[in-house]
Design a protein around this motif. Structure first.
Motif, short mmCIF file in Angstrom:
data_model
loop_
_atom_site.label_atom_id
_atom_site.label_comp_id
_atom_site.label_asym_id
_atom_site.label_seq_id
_atom_site.Cartn_x
_atom_site.Cartn_y
_atom_site.Cartn_z
N UNK A 339 0.83 -1.20 0.00
CA UNK A 339 0.00 0.00 0.00
C UNK A 339 0.86 1.25 0.00
N UNK A 340 2.00 1.20 0.70
CA UNK A 340 2.91 2.32 0.67
C UNK A 340 3.51 2.52 -0.71
N UNK A 341 3.84 1.43 -1.39
CA UNK A 341 4.41 1.50 -2.74
C UNK A 341 3.42 2.13 -3.71
N UNK A 342 2.13 1.81 -3.56
CA UNK A 342 1.11 2.27 -4.48
C UNK A 342 0.75 3.74 -4.30
N UNK A 343 1.03 4.29 -3.14
CA UNK A 343 0.57 5.64 -2.81
C UNK A 343 1.30 6.70 -3.62
N UNK A 344 0.51 7.59 -4.24
CA UNK A 344 1.09 8.72 -4.95
C UNK A 344 1.87 8.32 -6.19
N UNK A 345 2.87 9.12 -6.52
CA UNK A 345 3.75 8.86 -7.67
C UNK A 345 4.79 7.84 -7.26
N UNK A 346 4.76 6.68 -7.85
CA UNK A 346 5.62 5.59 -7.39
C UNK A 346 7.10 5.89 -7.57
N UNK A 347 7.48 6.63 -8.61
CA UNK A 347 8.89 6.93 -8.83
C UNK A 347 9.42 7.88 -7.75
N UNK A 348 8.55 8.74 -7.20
CA UNK A 348 8.93 9.61 -6.10
C UNK A 348 8.86 8.86 -4.77
N UNK A 349 7.80 8.15 -4.58
CA UNK A 349 7.51 7.49 -3.30
C UNK A 349 8.53 6.41 -2.95
N UNK A 350 9.08 5.75 -3.95
CA UNK A 350 9.88 4.54 -3.70
C UNK A 350 11.27 4.62 -4.32
N UNK A 351 11.90 5.78 -4.20
CA UNK A 351 13.17 5.99 -4.89
C UNK A 351 14.22 4.96 -4.52
N UNK A 352 14.42 4.70 -3.23
CA UNK A 352 15.46 3.74 -2.81
C UNK A 352 15.11 2.32 -3.25
N UNK A 353 13.86 1.94 -3.09
CA UNK A 353 13.42 0.59 -3.44
C UNK A 353 13.60 0.35 -4.94
N UNK A 354 13.22 1.34 -5.75
CA UNK A 354 13.33 1.19 -7.20
C UNK A 354 14.79 1.13 -7.64
N UNK A 355 15.64 1.94 -7.03
CA UNK A 355 17.06 1.84 -7.34
C UNK A 355 17.60 0.45 -7.00
N UNK A 356 17.21 -0.06 -5.85
CA UNK A 356 17.67 -1.38 -5.41
C UNK A 356 17.24 -2.48 -6.37
N UNK A 357 16.05 -2.34 -6.95
CA UNK A 357 15.53 -3.38 -7.84
C UNK A 357 15.91 -3.17 -9.30
N UNK A 358 16.63 -2.06 -9.61
CA UNK A 358 17.17 -1.93 -10.96
C UNK A 358 16.82 -0.68 -11.73
N UNK A 359 15.88 0.13 -11.25
CA UNK A 359 15.54 1.35 -11.98
C UNK A 359 16.74 2.29 -11.95
N UNK A 360 17.15 2.85 -13.11
CA UNK A 360 18.41 3.60 -13.14
C UNK A 360 18.26 5.11 -12.95
N UNK A 361 17.15 5.58 -12.41
CA UNK A 361 17.04 7.03 -12.28
C UNK A 361 16.25 7.45 -11.06
N UNK A 362 16.42 8.75 -10.72
CA UNK A 362 15.76 9.40 -9.58
C UNK A 362 15.13 10.69 -10.10
N UNK A 363 13.93 11.00 -9.64
CA UNK A 363 13.24 12.21 -10.08
C UNK A 363 13.94 13.47 -9.56
N UNK A 364 14.14 14.44 -10.46
CA UNK A 364 14.87 15.66 -10.11
C UNK A 364 14.09 16.62 -9.21
#
Length: 419
Positions: A339-364
């Motif tokens: 539920x925390x992952x789903x809340x709001x903009x996922x790329x903003x909400x889950x920056x560390x988790x997404x980096x850990x799982x392979x996403x190569x960017x962070x929102x500016x």
């Protein structure tokens, strides 16, 4: 002071809306009759295309150069469209295949439109097997880029977003979407870009750009299973069900900023929910026949917990039980994190988790929007290379939280999402 500021912003909002709209129309007038300039263009030979929308002045950011080099190494044709001007555009020859500069109006969707209309004019959609639309609103980390680009560009999924967003309605983040040939050639897709009307007003760009684009893409795909995100919520939830290390990582790396009201997952929430289901006070003889409410402060002492095993041991000790329903506890943790992952903009909400799982960017704009705290930024920095961390920090702090540092009508416009 908080309520005074809210009242003041409310009073200033009509004026702020008028100013933002007037500025957009003034810029529209200033750019009338001005056309994009093609600085150079290499021959296109039917390879995959990366359409990169840029807002870069003077020179490209280092992370963008690393992105382009990685794409070129994978045989991708790079089409760059810049809303600003570079000092030496010719220096990009050999790095960018086709470089266009356009008048400064229309934000990123204006650059996308210029790029797609160029592609349609050249009829490249007829032979292009796949296109990746990207923009520079994110900071790219080199280590994760090769596999990410390969995953996005070799997939058979007709529309593959990097991440999805459930705010307002389900849509793909327009900062990164891979599009298959069947969609590129679709008449509705072409019609959308030919008819898209440029504006600098942020809510209008979101409504008629990002949200409407997803609606059009859904209509162009051959099935709903052809419109998905690579780093989707469902993928994440399935992963934490079976990967205890990832679950513990997510527990320890929840977003910390309290400015935004999006849900922040917490083991405290899990402990309270588990207590409400199973805990009763032994000394109450009627506990089995009537509901007994026990506050979390009354039942649980505050202790430091940072992973699932610690939570399991703690609850078992507090309830003085030889064992507890670990399956139910595990499901509660998965639900809380999901539920925390789903809340709001996922790329903003889950920056560390997404980096850990392979996403190569962070929102500016994470700090500017109040979604990242400085603690979040420092934590994010530990997952990328030191030189990249320095670049990212400089980029983020150049735009501090608008709700604190902007004043007057700009503050009201920011609070209303107009800028």
């Amino acid at each position: 002071m908080f309520f005074i500021n809210r009242i003041l912003n409310f009073m200033l909002y009509p004026g702020a809306r008028t100013i933002v709209t007037a500025q957009s129309e003034y810029q529209r007038f200033r750019t009338l009759g001005k056309s994009p300039k093609i600085h150079f263009e290499e021959a296109y030979d039917g390879q995959p295309i990366m359409l990169l929308a840029l807002y870069q002045k003077g020179r490209l950011r280092p992370d963008l150069i690393r992105l382009i080099k990685t794409a070129r190494a994978q045989g991708i044709y790079v089409l760059g469209v810049n809303t600003l001007k570079l000092k030496q555009p010719e220096e990009l020859r050999g790095l960018v295949d086709c470089y266009i500069e356009r008048p400064n109006f229309g934000r990123d969707f204006g650059s996308y439109k210029t790029g797609f209309l160029h592609l349609f004019t050249r009829r490249w959609e007829g032979t292009c097997p796949r296109l990746l639309m990207l923009n520079d609103s994110v900071f790219y980390s080199e280590k994760r880029l090769p596999k990410f680009l390969e995953d996005m560009m070799t997939s058979d999924i007709e529309v593959l977003g990097s991440t999805e967003n459930f705010d307002i309605e389900h849509h793909m983040g327009s900062f990164c979407i891979a599009i298959g040939s069947v969609v590129l050639r679709h008449k509705l897709f072409k019609k959308y870009w030919k008819n898209y009307r440029l504006t600098d007003v942020r809510p209008t760009v979101i409504k008629h750009g990002e949200l409407k684009l997803s609606k059009v893409l859904k209509r162009c795909v051959t099935g709903l299973d052809q419109f998905v995100a690579l780093y989707s919520a469902s993928r994440y939830i399935e992963a934490i069900k079976t990967d205890r290390e990832l679950m513990d990582f997510a527990i320890a790396n929840v977003r910390t900023s309290k400015i935004f009201a999006w849900k922040r997952a917490s083991l405290k929430n899990v402990a309270v929910e588990f207590r409400d289901r199973y805990a009763i006070r032994k000394e109450d003889p009627g506990a089995f026949t009537k509901g007994v409410e026990v506050s979390s402060h009354e039942y649980f002492e505050e202790v430091y917990l940072e992973n699932f095993d610690a939570l399991y041991t703690y609850i078992k000790d507090v309830l003085k039980a030889e064992d507890i329903n670990i399956y139910d506890l595990h499901n509660l943790v998965v639900a809380e994190l999901g539920e925390g992952f789903l809340s709001g903009s996922q790329v903003h909400q889950n920056a560390c988790i997404l980096l850990e799982t392979g996403l190569p960017f962070v929102k500016n704009d994470g700090l500017y929007r109040g979604i990242f705290s400085l603690e979040d930024i420092n934590r994010i920095s530990t997952f990328i290379e030191p030189d990249e961390a320095s670049e990212l920090l400089a980029l983020l702090v150049s735009r501090p939280y608008g709700g604190r540092y902007l004043t007057g009508w700009k503050r009201a416009a920011f609070e209303a999402g107009l800028i």
